[in-house]
Motif scaffolding. Structure first.
Motif, PDB file in Angstrom:
ATOM      1  N   ARG A 117       1.503  -7.763  -5.268  1.00 22.39           N
ATOM      2  CA  ARG A 117       1.652  -6.976  -6.719  1.00 22.39           C
ATOM      3  C   ARG A 117       2.226  -5.407  -6.028  1.00 22.39           C
ATOM      4  NH1 ARG A 117      -2.980  -9.747  -9.041  1.00 22.39           N
ATOM      5  NH2 ARG A 117      -3.119  -8.118 -11.053  1.00 22.39           N
ATOM      6  N   GLU A 121      -4.269   8.935 -11.837  1.00 27.47           N
ATOM      7  CA  GLU A 121      -4.003   7.792 -12.140  1.00 27.47           C
ATOM      8  C   GLU A 121      -3.942   6.436 -11.486  1.00 27.47           C
ATOM      9  OE1 GLU A 121       0.086   6.788 -14.230  1.00 27.47           O
ATOM     10  OE2 GLU A 121      -0.463   8.392 -14.713  1.00 27.47           O
ATOM     11  N   TYR A 160      -5.127  -8.713  -3.697  1.00 22.89           N
ATOM     12  CA  TYR A 160      -4.162  -7.772  -3.757  1.00 22.89           C
ATOM     13  C   TYR A 160      -2.249  -8.208  -3.086  1.00 22.89           C
ATOM     14  CZ  TYR A 160      -7.850  -4.442  -4.273  1.00 22.89           C
ATOM     15  OH  TYR A 160      -8.910  -4.340  -4.420  1.00 22.89           O
ATOM     16  N   LYS A 180      -0.467  -4.200 -10.524  1.00 22.72           N
ATOM     17  CA  LYS A 180       0.423  -5.362 -11.351  1.00 22.72           C
ATOM     18  C   LYS A 180       0.707  -6.920 -10.573  1.00 22.72           C
ATOM     19  CE  LYS A 180       4.262  -4.696 -15.154  1.00 22.72           C
ATOM     20  NZ  LYS A 180       4.764  -4.367 -15.898  1.00 22.72           N
ATOM     21  N   ASP A 189      -6.800   4.422  -9.932  1.00 23.62           N
ATOM     22  CA  ASP A 189      -7.126   3.455 -11.348  1.00 23.62           C
ATOM     23  C   ASP A 189      -6.198   2.284 -11.188  1.00 23.62           C
ATOM     24  OD1 ASP A 189      -9.035   5.120 -12.113  1.00 23.62           O
ATOM     25  OD2 ASP A 189      -7.865   5.660 -13.957  1.00 23.62           O
ATOM     26  N   ASP A 190      -4.945   2.500 -10.455  1.00 24.50           N
ATOM     27  CA  ASP A 190      -4.406   1.111 -10.651  1.00 24.50           C
ATOM     28  C   ASP A 190      -4.107   0.468  -9.335  1.00 24.50           C
ATOM     29  OD1 ASP A 190      -1.458   0.409 -10.313  1.00 24.50           O
ATOM     30  OD2 ASP A 190      -1.542   0.882  -8.399  1.00 24.50           O
ATOM     31  N   TRP A 191      -5.285   1.190  -7.978  1.00 22.76           N
ATOM     32  CA  TRP A 191      -5.724   0.821  -6.856  1.00 22.76           C
ATOM     33  C   TRP A 191      -7.035  -0.133  -7.283  1.00 22.76           C
ATOM     34  CZ3 TRP A 191      -4.679  -1.079  -1.817  1.00 22.76           C
ATOM     35  CH2 TRP A 191      -6.208  -2.103  -1.615  1.00 22.76           C
ATOM     36  N   GLU A 192      -7.893   0.324  -8.282  1.00 20.11           N
ATOM     37  CA  GLU A 192      -9.175  -0.448  -8.298  1.00 20.11           C
ATOM     38  C   GLU A 192      -8.961  -1.599  -9.464  1.00 20.11           C
ATOM     39  OE1 GLU A 192     -10.886   3.038 -10.512  1.00 20.11           O
ATOM     40  OE2 GLU A 192     -11.692   3.581  -8.231  1.00 20.11           O
ATOM     41  N   ARG A 193      -7.457  -1.235 -10.325  1.00 20.43           N
ATOM     42  CA  ARG A 193      -6.912  -2.672 -10.903  1.00 20.43           C
ATOM     43  C   ARG A 193      -6.589  -3.575 -10.662  1.00 20.43           C
ATOM     44  NH1 ARG A 193      -5.856   1.482 -14.681  1.00 20.43           N
ATOM     45  NH2 ARG A 193      -3.722   1.199 -14.263  1.00 20.43           N
ATOM     46  N   ARG A 194      -6.516  -3.832  -8.617  1.00 23.40           N
ATOM     47  CA  ARG A 194      -5.388  -4.102  -8.640  1.00 23.40           C
ATOM     48  C   ARG A 194      -3.743  -4.355  -8.681  1.00 23.40           C
ATOM     49  NH1 ARG A 194      -9.752  -9.538  -7.675  1.00 23.40           N
ATOM     50  NH2 ARG A 194     -11.306  -8.476  -6.926  1.00 23.40           N
TER      51      ARG A 194
END
Length: 623
Positions: free
Chosen positions: A285, A345, A282, A355, A348-353
C-alpha cells in the motif's frame, strides 16, 4: 511490548561499503533507490520479516518539545545535555542499568561478553520494585529505541520517545517498525557527503542480501531462523573501503535485470510468524510513515513488481510538502509542535491503512522507457558506467527484460495448452471415437488452433528478443567504443593534438580571411587610383598640348622680338603678350594709346598688339 524478537537478534557486523553505496543511490525526492532496472524501495513487509518489529497499530507521533528536561527528570531521574535539548548521554543510561563498566575482556567471545553483561544488568535491577522497576524499564527502552531503532549520530541518545513511555502498558500498541523505516528514509536523504546512515543499518544490509543476491555481500548461516536477520552474517572484505564501494557500484551497473529478486519471501512459512500476519493489512500500500517530526511517504506504487505485478507507468513523485526534509527542517531543536494536528491528513491516511497498489499493465516496457527518459545516466554510479547520453542502453535493457518476462509467461501458457491438447487427444482415442463424439473433435480442433496461435506468438516474441539482444549489443559496443575513445590517454592526447591543430588551422583561416578582405580593399583602392591616374594622365596630355602650344607661341614671340628689334619696337611688348594680350578690347585700348604717344617716346606703356606672323614691307616706315 513487541520488542522480544528484535532484542533476540544477534550481532551483525556493519557492511559500511554496502551502506554507503545504497546511500549514494537514494533519491530523496521519491524516497527510493535508483538502479538501472528501476526503482527499489524497502517496504513494511521487509521490516516486519527482517526485524520482527510491529508495523501495524498506532503511528509513532505526538508532541515534540523545545526542551525535554522536565520529562527526563520526572521519568528517568536524569538530566539532558543542555537547556534546549532532547539528548541524554549514553554512558549515563548504561550506568543506570549497571553495565557502564562492562568492558570486553581479552580473549572473551561475543557470546560470553553478552552473557556477562546480562548477568550484571539483572543483578543491578533485581532489587528494584514498583516505581523503581518502571524507571529501570524506561531507561532500557530509551536506550533501545533512541539508540537502535531511532538511532542518532554520535554518542548521545535521543529521548523524543519518552512521552510515549510514560504509560508502559500502551508501549506495545505503537508501530515501531514503521517508525524505523521512516527514520531510515530520513537518514538516507541527508547530505551525500555524510558517510554512514543513522538508524538500524542491519535492516538495509539484509534487505540487500535478499533482493540483490548477485552482490555476494552476505553469507547464509542459519536456515529457517526468524526474524530473517538471523539468517545472515556479513562476508568480511579486507579491501579498502573506497575499493569496495567502487566494486559494488560497478556490479550494480552491470547486474542482469533478471537477477534481481523482487519477491524473495515466496515460500516462507508465515504460519510460524504471527507478527507477519498481523502486519499484512499494511503490505502493498501507498502510505505515509510517521516518526514524530519525520513524516515521509512510502511510494509502493513504484515497486509493484514486489507484489508480483507488472510495473505500470506512474508519475514519479517530487518533494512538495514542508515536512519532506526541506534542508534540515524538523531536525534537532524544535518548537513545541503537536504533530497529530499539524499532519492530520497524513495521520488519517495511516489510520485508513493508505491506498492499495494495483497495476493493469501487461508488461514493464512503458515504465522502462519513462524511467530511462526521467533519470538517464543518473542510475549509473560505477567506473565502467556506459556512455548513454540518449538513454538508449537503459531503455533497451528494460524493454529486453520485459520481453523476456513476456516470453516466459507465454511459454508457460503454451506448455499448459499443449498438455490440455494431449489430454484431449487421449480422450478422443482415435478417428472412430471422433466420429462417435463430434463435440470432442471440435474441442480438439479448437485447442490445436489455440496452441498454434500461442506458438506463433511465442516465436514472434523469441524473434523480437533476438533482435533486441542484437540491438543492445550493438548499442553497448558503440557506446563503449565512444567512451574508450574519450577516456584512453593516448587517444586523449591525439584528440588534444588534433584540437590544437584544428585551432591553429582555424586561426590561419581567420588570418587568410582578414588578408583576403585587405586584398579586396586594396584592389578597390587600386582601382580608384588607376582611375585617378588615368585622369592625371589626361591632364598631363592636356598640359603637354598646352606646352607645345606655348613653345610654338614662344618661338613666334622670339621671331617677333627679332623682327621688333629691327623695326624699333620695344622688347617689353613680348612679355605683355604672354601675360594678358589675348583680349580684343585690351589690345584695341593699347593700340589707341600707342597712336596717341609721340613717335620714339620712352614714356608710357610698352604693350602692343601681337604682330601678325609676317610683317608687310614698309611697315616700319609707316609706323
Amino acid at each position: 511490548m513487541g520488542f522480544g524478537l528484535f532484542l533476540r537478534l544477534e550481532e551483525l557486523a556493519p557492511d559500511v561499503a554496502l551502506i554507503q553505496v545504497l546511500k549514494e543511490r537514494w533519491d530523496p525526492e521519491c524516497h527510493a533507490f535508483l538502479f538501472p532496472w528501476g526503482h527499489m524501495v524497502p517496504t513494511l513487509e521487509d521490516v516486519v520479516r527482517i526485524t520482527g518489529l510491529r508495523v501495524d497499530g498506532q503511528a509513532v507521533t505526538g508532541t515534540t518539545y523545545t526542551s525535554y528536561q522536565e520529562p527526563v527528570e520526572r521519568l528517568l531521574g536524569l538530566a539532558v545535555r543542555g537547556e534546549r535539548s532532547s539528548l541524554v548521554r549514553r554512558t549515563v543510561l548504561q550506568a543506570s542499568l549497571g553495565v557502564a563498566s562492562a568492558h570486553r575482556q581479552t580473549g572473551e567471545g561475543q557470546a560470553e561478553y553478552m552473557d556477562r553483561m546480562t548477568e550484571d544488568a539483572r543483578a543491578a535491577m533485581a532489587e528494584e520494585v514498583g516505581d523503581a522497576a518502571d524507571r529501570d524499564l524506561r531507561w532500557f527502552l530509551t536506550l533501545v529505541i533512541g539508540k537502535l531503532i531511532l538511532g542518532t549520530r554520535g554518542d548521545p541518545v535521543c529521548c523524543r520517545c519518552l512521552p510515549l513511555l510514560e504509560d508502559l502498558s500502551s508501549v506495545g500498541n505503537y508501530a515501531w517498525g514503521a517508525a524505523l523505516l521512516a527514520h531510515l528514509f530520513d537518514s538516507l536523504g541527508t547530505f551525500s557527503r555524510e558517510t554512514g546512515v543513522v538508524g538500524f543499518f542491519p535492516f538495509l544490509q539484509v534487505w540487500a542480501y535478499y533482493h540483490l543476491p548477485s552482490l555476494g555481500r552476505g553469507v547464509a548461516r542459519r536456515r529457517g531462523a526468524v526474524p530473517l536477520l538471523q539468517h545472515w552474517r556479513f562476508f568480511r572484505d579486507e579491501r579498502s573501503l573506497r575499493r569496495q564501494v567502487t566494486l559494488i557500484h560497478d556490479t550494480l551497473d552491470t547486474i542482469p535485470f533478471g537477477h534481481v529478486r523482487w519477491t524473495p519471501y515466496v515460500g516462507e512459512d508465515d504460519a510460524t510468524q504471527p507478527w507477519v500476519e498481523r502486519g499484512r493489512p499494511y503490505f502493498g500500500r501507498d502510505i505515509w510513515l510517521h516518526c514524530f517530526n519525520t513524516v515521509v511517504p512510502l511510494h509502493h506504487r513504484l515497486v509493484a513488481r514486489t507484489l508480483g505485478l507488472h510495473q505500470a507507468v506512474v508519475e514519479f513523485p517530487t518533494r512538495q510538502r514542508a515536512w519532506e526534509r526541506p534542508g534540515r527542517s524538523f531536525r534537532g531543536i524544535q518548537q513545541v509542535t503537536d504533530w497529530t494536528v499539524r499532519v492530520r491528513e497524513q495521520l488519517d491516511d495511516w489510520e485508513r491503512r493508505g491506498k492499495e497498489v494495483v497495476s493493469e499493465a501487461t508488461s514493464d516496457e512503458d515504465y522502462f522507457r519513462a524511467y530511462a527518459r526521467r533519470y538517464g545516466a543518473q542510475v549509473y554510479k560505477g567506473t565502467r558506467r556506459p556512455l548513454d547520453p540518449e538513454e538508449w542502453i537503459s531503455s533497451l535493457e528494460g524493454v529486453l527484460h520485459s520481453t523476456i518476462q513476456q516470453r516466459d509467461d507465454l511459454q508457460a501458457v503454451v506448455d499448459q495448452l499443449r498438455a490440455e491438447l494431449d489430454s484431449a487427444q487421449q480422450m478422443v482415442g482415435g478417428a472412430s471415437s471422433s466420429r462417435e463424439d463430434p463435440g470432442r473433435s471440435v474441442l480438439e480442433g479448437q485447442l490445436a488452433s489455440v496452441v498454434t496461435r500461442a506458438e506463433d506468438a511465442l516465436a514472434q516474441l523469441q524473434e523480437r528478443e533476438r533482435e533486441l539482444r542484437d540491438a543492445l549489443a550493438r548499442t553497448t559496443t558503440l557506446e563503449a567504443e565512444m567512451a574508450e575513445l574519450c577516456l584512453r590517454p593516448e587517444v586523449a592526447e591525439e584528440v588534444a593534438e588534433e584540437a590544437t591543430r584544428w585551432r591553429q588551422e582555424a586561426a590561419e583561416a581567420a588570418r587568410w580571411r582578414q588578408e583576403a578582405a585587405e586584398a579586396a580593399r586594396l584592389r578597390t583602392e587600386a582601382g580608384g587610383l588607376r582611375t585617378q591616374l588615368g585622369e592625371e594622365r589626361h591632364r598631363c596630355d592636356m598640359l603637354r598640348s598646352e606646352m607645345k602650344g606655348l613653345e610654338r607661341a614662344l618661338a613666334l614671340v622670339g621671331r617677333s622680338q627679332s623682327a621688333a628689334s629691327r623695326s624699333g619696337i620695344p622688347s617689353g611688348s613680348a612679355g605683355h603678350y604672354l601675360t594678358g594680350s589675348s583680349g580684343r578690347r585690351r589690345n584695341e585700348e593699347e593700340a589707341r594709346r600707342q597712336e596717341r604717344a609721340p613717335e620714339g617716346s620712352e614714356t608710357g606703356p610698352r604693350v602692343m598688339a601681337p604682330p601678325s606672323p609676317r610683317l608687310p614691307e614698309g611697315t616700319g616706315e609707316s609706323g
